[in-house]
Design an enzyme around this catalytic site. Structure first.
Site, PDB file in Angstrom:
ATOM      1  N   GLY A  12       0.777  -1.239   0.000  1.00 43.73           N
ATOM      2  CA  GLY A  12       0.000   0.000   0.000  1.00 43.73           C
ATOM      3  C   GLY A  12       0.812   1.296   0.000  1.00 43.73           C
ATOM      4  CE1 TYR A 150      -7.277   2.271  10.904  1.00 42.14           C
ATOM      5  CE2 TYR A 150      -8.942   3.847  10.240  1.00 42.14           C
ATOM      6  CZ  TYR A 150      -7.714   3.254  10.037  1.00 42.14           C
ATOM      7  OH  TYR A 150      -6.927   3.640   8.984  1.00 42.14           O
TER       8      TYR A 150
HETATM    9  P1  NAI Z   1      -1.799  -2.021   3.737  1.00 42.56           P
HETATM   10  O1  NAI Z   1      -2.489  -3.080   4.514  1.00 42.56           O
HETATM   11  O2  NAI Z   1      -1.735  -2.120   2.267  1.00 42.56           O
HETATM   12  O3  NAI Z   1      -0.315  -1.846   4.291  1.00 42.56           O
HETATM   13  C1  NAI Z   1      -0.036  -1.800   5.673  1.00 42.56           C
HETATM   14  C2  NAI Z   1       1.292  -2.474   5.930  1.00 42.56           C
HETATM   15  O4  NAI Z   1       1.544  -2.407   7.345  1.00 42.56           O
HETATM   16  C3  NAI Z   1       1.302  -3.966   5.533  1.00 42.56           C
HETATM   17  O5  NAI Z   1       2.417  -4.262   4.724  1.00 42.56           O
HETATM   18  C4  NAI Z   1       1.365  -4.667   6.868  1.00 42.56           C
HETATM   19  O6  NAI Z   1       2.069  -5.892   6.840  1.00 42.56           O
HETATM   20  C5  NAI Z   1       2.083  -3.649   7.743  1.00 42.56           C
HETATM   21  N1  NAI Z   1       1.828  -3.934   9.145  1.00 42.56           N
HETATM   22  C6  NAI Z   1       0.617  -4.187   9.707  1.00 42.56           C
HETATM   23  N2  NAI Z   1       0.768  -4.538  10.997  1.00 42.56           N
HETATM   24  C7  NAI Z   1       2.110  -4.509  11.246  1.00 42.56           C
HETATM   25  C8  NAI Z   1       2.893  -4.798  12.387  1.00 42.56           C
HETATM   26  N3  NAI Z   1       2.331  -5.214  13.527  1.00 42.56           N
HETATM   27  N4  NAI Z   1       4.229  -4.668  12.294  1.00 42.56           N
HETATM   28  C9  NAI Z   1       4.807  -4.280  11.134  1.00 42.56           C
HETATM   29  N5  NAI Z   1       4.120  -4.002  10.025  1.00 42.56           N
HETATM   30  C10 NAI Z   1       2.785  -4.127  10.072  1.00 42.56           C
HETATM   31  O7  NAI Z   1      -2.521  -0.690   4.197  1.00 42.56           O
HETATM   32  P2  NAI Z   1      -2.448   0.814   3.634  1.00 42.56           P
HETATM   33  O8  NAI Z   1      -3.763   1.124   3.094  1.00 42.56           O
HETATM   34  O9  NAI Z   1      -1.229   1.048   2.857  1.00 42.56           O
HETATM   35  O10 NAI Z   1      -2.343   1.593   5.031  1.00 42.56           O
HETATM   36  C11 NAI Z   1      -1.221   2.350   5.412  1.00 42.56           C
HETATM   37  C12 NAI Z   1      -1.645   3.305   6.489  1.00 42.56           C
HETATM   38  O11 NAI Z   1      -2.647   4.169   5.970  1.00 42.56           O
HETATM   39  C13 NAI Z   1      -2.260   2.643   7.714  1.00 42.56           C
HETATM   40  O12 NAI Z   1      -1.779   3.277   8.870  1.00 42.56           O
HETATM   41  C14 NAI Z   1      -3.737   2.881   7.533  1.00 42.56           C
HETATM   42  O13 NAI Z   1      -4.420   2.899   8.762  1.00 42.56           O
HETATM   43  C15 NAI Z   1      -3.732   4.230   6.860  1.00 42.56           C
HETATM   44  N6  NAI Z   1      -4.943   4.561   6.101  1.00 42.56           N
HETATM   45  C16 NAI Z   1      -5.344   3.794   5.031  1.00 42.56           C
HETATM   46  C17 NAI Z   1      -6.486   4.124   4.332  1.00 42.56           C
HETATM   47  C18 NAI Z   1      -6.974   3.316   3.169  1.00 42.56           C
HETATM   48  O14 NAI Z   1      -8.091   3.587   2.683  1.00 42.56           O
HETATM   49  N7  NAI Z   1      -6.226   2.355   2.665  1.00 42.56           N
HETATM   50  C19 NAI Z   1      -7.280   5.286   4.724  1.00 42.56           C
HETATM   51  C20 NAI Z   1      -6.776   6.041   5.815  1.00 42.56           C
HETATM   52  C21 NAI Z   1      -5.640   5.670   6.475  1.00 42.56           C
END
Ligand code: NAI
Length: 255
Positions: A12, A150
């Site tokens: 992401g 969240y």
């Molecule tokens: P994603 O799920 O594609 O990527 C998140 C990454 O964080 C993954 O590679 C995962 O393995 C890693 N991760 C999760 N738990 C972990 C842990 N305990 N230790 C180490 N790494 C860990 O998600 P995305 O969408 O890229 O999200 C990135 C950030 O953006 C997050 O903080 C999310 O809450 C935030 N966000 C995302 C939105 C969306 O619509 N996708 C909207 C608003 C915020």
């Protein structure tokens, strides 16, 4: 070349940012559960300590930038451990290495969800740095209204940034510290939600994005890149909504 630590680099937003930074000539130290330079579970104190140690080794004790993208949205108490303590404890552990750099920068990923109703006790326990209390309260919230967890984790994160960014440890050490709060971003995290048409409709009402709709992860990465770039000498403690107008739509024009 700058050494930039990026959490959540395997997917992401974190992955898009890592690609942009590498393309611009930076050395990225990716941190994630797997498929990263540093594999560690930021949801646990042990994993955070391992991550800090491994990053320090890779950057030689001088870190130019930190961007915390790792996060989860599945309703569980672990949300506070990953989304809040996994960011703040890592940032605090790496702060001395940032302070040692010539032009250090830090940024974290929040969410438009941080503007939604929160559980005040979870937020307070997070801000008090009390992970045990935050987890205990999160267990209770799971039974009462798990949808608050969240937003609570992301609201606490933004408040932590705004509280600490002006202290001697951050501003005094020349380290800007900001939040990018996305609306809905097309990543594996949101894909899970959109697989369910009813959930998609709920999301579209909760997060209206009149400007250009859902964003790609590279859009959020561009904003993070600027915040940790050389041009950002004076912006700190800001929550930048990169959200297609969602925050304004929800909160109105008052500032
Ligand atoms: P994603 O799920 O594609 O990527 C998140 C990454 O964080 C993954 O590679 C995962 O393995 C890693 N991760 C999760 N738990 C972990 C842990 N305990 N230790 C180490 N790494 C860990 O998600 P995305 O969408 O890229 O999200 C990135 C950030 O953006 C997050 O903080 C999310 O809450 C935030 N966000 C995302 C939105 C969306 O619509 N996708 C909207 C608003 C915020």
């Amino acid at each position: 070349s700058r050494h930039i630590a990026v959490t959540g680099s395997a997917s992401g937003i974190g992955q898009a940012l890592a690609e942009q930074l590498i393309g611009a000539g930076d050395t990225v130290i990716g941190i994630d559960l797997k498929d990263a330079d540093v594999c560690a579970d930021l949801g646990t104190p042990t994993g955070r300590a391992q991550a800090v140690e491994a990053v320090l080794e890779r950057c030689g004790g001088v870190l130019d930038g930190l961007v915390a993208c790792a996060g989860i949205n599945t309703p569980s108490p672990a949300l506070v451990s990953v989304n809040f303590f996994g960011v703040t404890a890592l940032a605090e552990g790496l702060r001395p290495a940032l302070a040692a750099a010539a032009a250090p920068r830090a940024a974290v990923v929040g969410s438009i969800s941080g503007t939604q109703p929160v559980d005040d006790e979870v937020v307070a326990a997070c801000l008090a740095g009390d992970e045990a209390a935050a987890l205990a309260r999160a267990e209770v919230v799971m039974g009462e209204g798990p949808q608050k967890l969240y937003p609570s984790s992301k609201a606490a994160l933004a408040q932590w940034v705004r509280r600490d960014c002006v202290t001697p440890q951050w501003a005094g050490a020349g380290i800007p510290l900001n939040v990018v709060a996305p609306g809905v971003v097309r990543t594996p995290m949101s894909a899970a939600l959109f697989a369910d048409e009813r959930m998609k409709q709920v999301m579209d009402r909760a997060v209206p994005m009149p400007l250009n709709g859902y964003a790609g992860p590279e859009v959020i990465a561009e904003a993070l890149s600027w915040l940790i770039g050389p041009s950002n000498t004076h912006m700190t403690g800001q929550v930048l909504y990169v959200d297609g107008g969602a925050e304004v739509s929800l909160r109105g024009p008052a500032v």
